[in-house]
Design an enzyme around this catalytic site. Structure first.
Site, PDB file in Angstrom:
ATOM      1  N   HIS A  92      70.069  54.373 101.569  1.00  0.00           N
ATOM      2  CA  HIS A  92      71.227  53.498 101.371  1.00  0.00           C
ATOM      3  C   HIS A  92      72.114  53.484 102.609  1.00  0.00           C
ATOM      4  CE1 HIS A  92      73.599  51.204  98.316  1.00  0.00           C
ATOM      5  NE2 HIS A  92      74.495  51.333  99.294  1.00  0.00           N
TER       6      HIS A  92
ATOM      7  N   HIS B 219      74.057  50.312 105.431  1.00  0.00           N
ATOM      8  CA  HIS B 219      74.320  48.906 105.708  1.00  0.00           C
ATOM      9  C   HIS B 219      74.327  48.712 107.226  1.00  0.00           C
ATOM     10  CE1 HIS B 219      75.532  48.658 101.521  1.00  0.00           C
ATOM     11  NE2 HIS B 219      76.421  49.611 101.727  1.00  0.00           N
TER      12      HIS B 219
ATOM     13  N   ARG C  72      70.008  43.257  95.094  1.00  0.00           N
ATOM     14  CA  ARG C  72      71.175  43.972  94.579  1.00  0.00           C
ATOM     15  C   ARG C  72      72.195  43.001  93.997  1.00  0.00           C
ATOM     16  NH1 ARG C  72      75.973  47.040  97.987  1.00  0.00           N
ATOM     17  NH2 ARG C  72      76.090  48.943  96.773  1.00  0.00           N
TER      18      ARG C  72
ATOM     19  N   HIS D  27      74.992  54.983  93.787  1.00  0.00           N
ATOM     20  CA  HIS D  27      76.088  55.946  93.940  1.00  0.00           C
ATOM     21  C   HIS D  27      76.468  56.653  92.642  1.00  0.00           C
ATOM     22  CE1 HIS D  27      76.128  53.988  97.725  1.00  0.00           C
ATOM     23  NE2 HIS D  27      76.930  52.994  97.412  1.00  0.00           N
TER      24      HIS D  27
ATOM     25  N   ASP E 216      74.920  56.239 102.820  1.00  0.00           N
ATOM     26  CA  ASP E 216      75.895  55.163 102.617  1.00  0.00           C
ATOM     27  C   ASP E 216      76.632  54.830 103.918  1.00  0.00           C
ATOM     28  OD1 ASP E 216      77.173  53.180 101.142  1.00  0.00           O
ATOM     29  OD2 ASP E 216      78.789  54.506 100.484  1.00  0.00           O
TER      30      ASP E 216
ATOM     31  N   ASN F 143      86.060  50.611 103.479  1.00  0.00           N
ATOM     32  CA  ASN F 143      86.770  50.647 102.193  1.00  0.00           C
ATOM     33  C   ASN F 143      86.821  52.064 101.625  1.00  0.00           C
ATOM     34  OD1 ASN F 143      86.955  47.747 102.216  1.00  0.00           O
ATOM     35  ND2 ASN F 143      84.818  47.690 101.534  1.00  0.00           N
TER      36      ASN F 143
END
Length: 297
Positions: free
Chosen positions: A30, A32, A123, A180, A252, A257
């Site tokens: 996971h 990005h 997703r 998560h 992650d 954020n």
């Protein structure tokens, strides 16, 4: 290792070299990729727009951490244009695969193309800060289109929604990955109703769960000398102990954020507590993702 980030990064500038040596073929399931925005336009602007976190930085981080395989999850930062993730897959030498964001109206030809170029799933978000792509019943019906392509469903939701989503998700035509740890509040402990519902859901072999986000689900107070992810680690350890063959781990990265910027080396070292013995870590980091995502190398 200095990764030379921009002035306001969403990732650690000099991640700690992990003390834990990861097993060969270890996978980060996971992450990005953001930008560069000059080439891959953002779908958000203003304060919501994170700094670039391009594929080259991700590759360098994985070399630093000892990670050899990866699954890149398309972020809402780039909306439904999966080009930034597709580009990172294409340059990943077969060791990087992806999960796409698509509208429910996407045509079959585009879904098939995404599957061919290395996307293993789609997703959908059920988070307050993200626009919903559709209702749960529509999304579950959509999974019938994923089944012939060997793609799975990945869902990201507010923890309280598990009680509403569990029943419909159990009707999915394809495996379902929960992001998560269901975004539970780890400070409430393993007996809280949301985490209990997640454990109940995981008794169904249709489901997988990512024991990622220990830094997000653990309480953090600004001004702490060092983050303490003990409560998140404790929940991850429960899931790995109870469902060793259906847990997946991810860093992650990067970390927008968020209350703070985690040290990715520390997240790797937390694996010694999440999966205390080498055999369990090898299953979590190598065997489970190799089999589920169907890496070819």
């Amino acid at each position: 290792m200095n990764l030379h980030p921009p002035a306001t990064p969403t990732y650690c500038q000099e991640p700690t070299p992990p003390r834990l040596v990861l097993p060969p073929g270890a996978c980060d399931t996971h992450v990005h990729v953001f930008g560069p925005a000059s080439r891959f336009p953002l779908a958000v602007s203003g304060q919501a727009a994170p700094a670039d976190a391009p594929k080259e930085t991700l590759y360098a981080l994985h070399r630093h951490l000892g990670i050899q395989r990866c699954v890149i999850v398309q972020s809402a930062v780039h909306g439904l244009d999966n080009a930034v993730t597709e580009d990172a897959i294409a340059h990943g030498e077969g060791r990087y695969l992806g999960v796409a964001l698509v509208p429910l109206s996407v045509d079959d030809a585009e879904l098939a193309r995404l599957a061919r170029v290395g996307f293993r799933g789609v997703r959908f978000n059920f988070m307050k800060h993200l626009a919903p792509a559709g209702g749960i019943d529509e999304i579950v019906a959509f999974t019938r289109r994923l089944a012939p392509l060997g793609m799975h469903l990945q869902v990201h939701f507010e923890s309280a929604l598990i009680h509403h989503l569990a029943g419909p998700l159990a009707q999915s035509a394809v495996p379902v990955v929960i992001d998560h740890m269901g975004r539970v509040d780890a400070s409430l402990g393993p007996e809280h109703a949301d985490f209990a519902a997640l454990r109940q859901l995981m008794r169904n072999p249709l489901f997988r769960v990512k024991v990622s986000g220990i830094d997000r689900v653990s309480p953090f107070a600004l001004g702490q000398a060092a983050p303490d992810y003990a409560s998140g680690i404790a929940l991850a350890r429960v899931l790995v102990r109870e469902f060793p063959e259906r847990c997946l781990w991810g860093s992650d990265w990067p970390h927008p954020n968020h209350t703070h910027v985690p040290d990715d080396g520390a997240l790797v070292d937390a694996l010694t507590q999440i999966a205390p013995d080498a055999r369990t870590r090898e299953q979590l980091l190598v065997r489970n993702p190799l089999e589920f995502y169907r890496f070819e190398i």
